[in-house]
Write an enzyme that holds these catalytic residues in place. Structure first.
Site, mmCIF file in Angstrom:
data_model
loop_
_atom_site.group_PDB
_atom_site.id
_atom_site.type_symbol
_atom_site.label_atom_id
_atom_site.label_comp_id
_atom_site.label_asym_id
_atom_site.label_seq_id
_atom_site.Cartn_x
_atom_site.Cartn_y
_atom_site.Cartn_z
ATOM 1 N N ALA A 1 27.830 -30.701 -35.924
ATOM 2 C CA ALA A 1 27.894 -32.006 -35.261
ATOM 3 C C ALA A 1 27.266 -33.130 -36.066
ATOM 4 O O ALA A 1 27.143 -34.248 -35.563
ATOM 5 C CB ALA A 1 27.217 -31.911 -33.904
ATOM 6 N N ALA A 2 26.878 -32.872 -37.292
ATOM 7 C CA ALA A 2 26.190 -33.901 -38.081
ATOM 8 C C ALA A 2 27.054 -35.140 -38.266
ATOM 9 O O ALA A 2 26.577 -36.279 -38.134
ATOM 10 C CB ALA A 2 25.770 -33.331 -39.435
ATOM 11 N N GLY A 3 28.324 -34.940 -38.584
ATOM 12 C CA GLY A 3 29.226 -36.075 -38.791
ATOM 13 C C GLY A 3 29.429 -36.888 -37.532
ATOM 14 O O GLY A 3 29.528 -38.125 -37.579
ATOM 15 N N ASP A 4 29.493 -36.212 -36.384
ATOM 16 C CA ASP A 4 29.659 -36.925 -35.117
ATOM 17 C C ASP A 4 28.407 -37.717 -34.759
ATOM 18 O O ASP A 4 28.493 -38.840 -34.253
ATOM 19 C CB ASP A 4 30.006 -35.941 -33.998
ATOM 20 C CG ASP A 4 31.382 -35.318 -34.185
ATOM 21 O OD1 ASP A 4 32.238 -35.970 -34.810
ATOM 22 O OD2 ASP A 4 31.595 -34.184 -33.724
#
Length: 310
Positions: free
Chosen positions: A254-257
């Site tokens: 979920a880092a990109g989100d």
């Protein structure tokens, strides 16, 4: 924007139930493998970003679709629990909600099957219903797990109302229509940037050389994220870099989100681009240090604490 008013973010995107199955090995074609465990977690890039923005203190409206299956109510309830407005999420009859089946073996190797389901039905009716909310927002945030035509149409509604449009171009399609890039800001990771540009973007030096070219394709501003190498930004005039935060990565799902949500929130609060990217980078780092997607999204307090420390 008044400092006392919360940032208003409209998110057009996907809402999924993620089914994670862990086993010693992935099955070969025709093979049956007894798995170790199954975990159900609400996901979808759109819903992930909506939850992240809400935890950062924004007023968030989710625009999308769920089906008429057993997951629909759980997905809606989860968003509401996180403080995300769901009045503009349509329930589609005779279809499933979006589902991602993630098979992970002990080595870390994985295979993913995605059923778009109701996400593939986010269209003109949903946008018309959401028109006023989009026009009243500070930022429209979108990804590419709903039809590209819908993303293009939503961006047009926002632009006509003077609302900033941020596109997280993931997952990268085989072909990027020129209209898709008519946004205010695009924030691909290095592989998505490579798909957009048709050449490798594996290092900071390559990103520095290519980020203006990315902006020239339509966006007014562009950011390329490079995981632990940080991010390269182009504000329409100058190229800059933002260092990565030092964290112990556990799950980068979920880092990109978290990054995209942090970017939307701080830009809605009138931060400059470099400040917004630093905030977003801290959010992405914290998300990567936790397990899961929405469950790993950091709060505003956690992000500001990390910013102060580093």
């Amino acid at each position: 924007m008044s400092e006392t008013r919360r940032a208003r973010i409209a998110v057009v995107g996907s809402i999924n139930m993620d089914l994670m199955i862990r086993s010693a090995k992935l099955p070969l074609p025709g093979e049956t493998v007894i798995a170790d465990a199954k975990v159900e977690n609400p996901g979808g890039k759109g819903a992930n970003q909506a939850v992240a923005a809400a935890r950062m203190g924004a007023e968030v409206a989710m625009i999308g679709c769920v089906g008429d299956d057993s997951f629909a109510e759980e997905l809606l309830q989860n968003l509401e629990t996180e403080g995300v407005q769901t009045q503009l999420v349509s329930r589609k009859r005779e279809t499933t909600s979006g589902v991602a089946v993630v098979m992970v073996e002990t080595s870390g190797e994985n295979a993913i099957l995605v059923v778009s389901g109701a996400n593939g039905l986010v269209g003109p009716a949903e946008l018309e219903q959401a028109r006023q909310v989009i026009c009243d927002s500070d930022v429209l945030l979108m990804q590419l797990e709903v039809p590209v035509e819908t993303v293009i149409a939503a961006a047009q509604i926002a632009r006509e109302a003077g609302v900033s449009v941020i596109l997280d171009p993931a997952p990268a399609p085989a072909h990027f229509p020129a209209e898709l890039l008519d946004v205010d800001l695009i924030c691909p990771n290095q592989s998505e940037a490579a798909a957009l540009l048709g050449q490798s973007v594996g290092s900071v030096d390559e990103a520095v050389a290519l980020v203006p070219e990315l902006a020239q394709q339509g966006p007014r501003r562009a950011i390329i994220t490079l995981a632990d190498q940080g991010a390269v930004i182009f504000d329409g005039e100058r190229v800059g870099t933002v260092a990565a935060f030092e964290i112990d990565a556990v799950d980068s799902t979920a880092a990109g989100d978290a990054f995209a949500a942090g970017l939307a929130v701080r830009l809605a609060e009138q931060a400059d681009l470099k400040e917004a990217v630093r905030f977003a980078s801290a959010a992405g780092a914290l998300a990567a240090s936790g397990a899961g997607a929405q469950s790993a999204m950091p709060t505003r307090e956690q992000i500001e604490t990390l910013l102060t420390k580093q």
